[in-house]
Design a protein around this motif. Structure first.
Motif, PDB file in Angstrom:
ATOM      1  N   UNK A  98       0.822  -1.207   0.000  1.00  0.00           N
ATOM      2  CA  UNK A  98       0.000   0.000   0.000  1.00  0.00           C
ATOM      3  C   UNK A  98       0.860   1.263   0.000  1.00  0.00           C
ATOM      4  N   UNK A  99       2.109   1.149   0.408  1.00  0.00           N
ATOM      5  CA  UNK A  99       2.992   2.311   0.441  1.00  0.00           C
ATOM      6  C   UNK A  99       3.316   2.743  -0.987  1.00  0.00           C
ATOM      7  N   UNK A 100       3.201   4.042  -1.283  1.00  0.00           N
ATOM      8  CA  UNK A 100       3.490   4.508  -2.642  1.00  0.00           C
ATOM      9  C   UNK A 100       4.939   4.255  -3.057  1.00  0.00           C
ATOM     10  N   UNK A 101       5.869   4.360  -2.121  1.00  0.00           N
ATOM     11  CA  UNK A 101       7.260   4.100  -2.450  1.00  0.00           C
ATOM     12  C   UNK A 101       7.483   2.640  -2.821  1.00  0.00           C
ATOM     13  N   UNK A 102       6.833   1.747  -2.097  1.00  0.00           N
ATOM     14  CA  UNK A 102       6.988   0.332  -2.380  1.00  0.00           C
ATOM     15  C   UNK A 102       6.349  -0.032  -3.710  1.00  0.00           C
ATOM     16  N   UNK A 103       5.220   0.567  -4.014  1.00  0.00           N
ATOM     17  CA  UNK A 103       4.590   0.289  -5.316  1.00  0.00           C
ATOM     18  C   UNK A 103       5.492   0.749  -6.452  1.00  0.00           C
ATOM     19  N   UNK A 104       6.111   1.898  -6.291  1.00  0.00           N
ATOM     20  CA  UNK A 104       7.030   2.393  -7.326  1.00  0.00           C
ATOM     21  C   UNK A 104       8.247   1.471  -7.435  1.00  0.00           C
ATOM     22  N   UNK A 105       8.769   1.021  -6.294  1.00  0.00           N
ATOM     23  CA  UNK A 105       9.916   0.116  -6.318  1.00  0.00           C
ATOM     24  C   UNK A 105       9.545  -1.206  -6.978  1.00  0.00           C
ATOM     25  N   UNK A 106       8.376  -1.731  -6.678  1.00  0.00           N
ATOM     26  CA  UNK A 106       7.924  -2.973  -7.309  1.00  0.00           C
ATOM     27  C   UNK A 106       7.735  -2.795  -8.813  1.00  0.00           C
ATOM     28  N   UNK A 107       7.184  -1.659  -9.188  1.00  0.00           N
ATOM     29  CA  UNK A 107       6.965  -1.383 -10.604  1.00  0.00           C
ATOM     30  C   UNK A 107       8.293  -1.328 -11.347  1.00  0.00           C
ATOM     31  N   UNK A 108       9.258  -0.559 -10.819  1.00  0.00           N
ATOM     32  CA  UNK A 108      10.556  -0.441 -11.482  1.00  0.00           C
ATOM     33  C   UNK A 108      11.337  -1.755 -11.425  1.00  0.00           C
ATOM     34  N   UNK A 109      11.194  -2.475 -10.328  1.00  0.00           N
ATOM     35  CA  UNK A 109      11.845  -3.780 -10.221  1.00  0.00           C
ATOM     36  C   UNK A 109      11.308  -4.760 -11.257  1.00  0.00           C
ATOM     37  N   UNK A 110       9.997  -4.732 -11.446  1.00  0.00           N
ATOM     38  CA  UNK A 110       9.375  -5.605 -12.445  1.00  0.00           C
ATOM     39  C   UNK A 110       9.835  -5.228 -13.846  1.00  0.00           C
ATOM     40  N   UNK A 111       9.907  -3.944 -14.125  1.00  0.00           N
ATOM     41  CA  UNK A 111      10.369  -3.488 -15.439  1.00  0.00           C
ATOM     42  C   UNK A 111      11.831  -3.892 -15.653  1.00  0.00           C
ATOM     43  N   UNK A 112      12.667  -3.711 -14.627  1.00  0.00           N
ATOM     44  CA  UNK A 112      14.085  -4.081 -14.748  1.00  0.00           C
ATOM     45  C   UNK A 112      14.230  -5.589 -14.970  1.00  0.00           C
ATOM     46  N   UNK A 113      13.447  -6.384 -14.263  1.00  0.00           N
ATOM     47  CA  UNK A 113      13.496  -7.834 -14.436  1.00  0.00           C
ATOM     48  C   UNK A 113      13.066  -8.229 -15.846  1.00  0.00           C
ATOM     49  N   UNK A 114      12.027  -7.589 -16.369  1.00  0.00           N
ATOM     50  CA  UNK A 114      11.579  -7.893 -17.727  1.00  0.00           C
ATOM     51  C   UNK A 114      12.659  -7.544 -18.750  1.00  0.00           C
ATOM     52  N   UNK A 115      13.332  -6.425 -18.553  1.00  0.00           N
ATOM     53  CA  UNK A 115      14.391  -6.024 -19.482  1.00  0.00           C
ATOM     54  C   UNK A 115      15.556  -7.008 -19.425  1.00  0.00           C
ATOM     55  N   UNK A 116      15.954  -7.427 -18.224  1.00  0.00           N
ATOM     56  CA  UNK A 116      17.053  -8.384 -18.077  1.00  0.00           C
ATOM     57  C   UNK A 116      16.691  -9.710 -18.742  1.00  0.00           C
ATOM     58  N   UNK A 117      15.476 -10.178 -18.512  1.00  0.00           N
ATOM     59  CA  UNK A 117      15.049 -11.439 -19.139  1.00  0.00           C
ATOM     60  C   UNK A 117      15.017 -11.318 -20.662  1.00  0.00           C
ATOM     61  N   UNK A 118      14.575 -10.168 -21.170  1.00  0.00           N
ATOM     62  CA  UNK A 118      14.559  -9.957 -22.617  1.00  0.00           C
ATOM     63  C   UNK A 118      15.971  -9.987 -23.192  1.00  0.00           C
ATOM     64  N   UNK A 119      16.912  -9.323 -22.522  1.00  0.00           N
ATOM     65  CA  UNK A 119      18.288  -9.296 -23.003  1.00  0.00           C
ATOM     66  C   UNK A 119      18.916 -10.690 -22.960  1.00  0.00           C
ATOM     67  N   UNK A 120      18.627 -11.457 -21.923  1.00  0.00           N
ATOM     68  CA  UNK A 120      19.145 -12.826 -21.856  1.00  0.00           C
ATOM     69  C   UNK A 120      18.594 -13.683 -22.986  1.00  0.00           C
TER      70      UNK A 120
END
Length: 85
Positions: free
Chosen positions: A11-33
């Protein structure tokens, strides 16, 4: 109790932003691999194609040489006398 703790963290806005960016970073890493693996696979296929083309070229040369060979001893002797080899 755990669900309220996790729900409170999400529910914390900071955590939602961190989860969002973490998910995007993970998707980019998986795409590059996956992109790297596709490049490796393409390289192996290209190498296999090159090897097959070389083998086909050698086989073609062998067939051409077999087609030009003397049919019998008489033709062989004639070629040797004429200097055909």
């Amino acid at each position: 109790m755990i669900s309220t703790f996790v729900g409170g963290i999400i529910a914390s806005p900071w955590m939602r932003a961190a989860l969002r960016y973490g998910t995007i970073a993970l998707a980019i890493v998986l795409f590059l691999l996956s992109f790297c693996r596709a490049g490796e696979r393409t390289g192996r296929l290209a190498e296999r194609l090159e090897t097959r083309e070389k083998a086909n070229e050698i086989q073609r040369r062998m067939l051409e040489a077999a087609a030009r060979r003397p049919r019998d001893r008489v033709e062989l002797v004639d070629r040797l006398r004429d200097g055909g080899f």
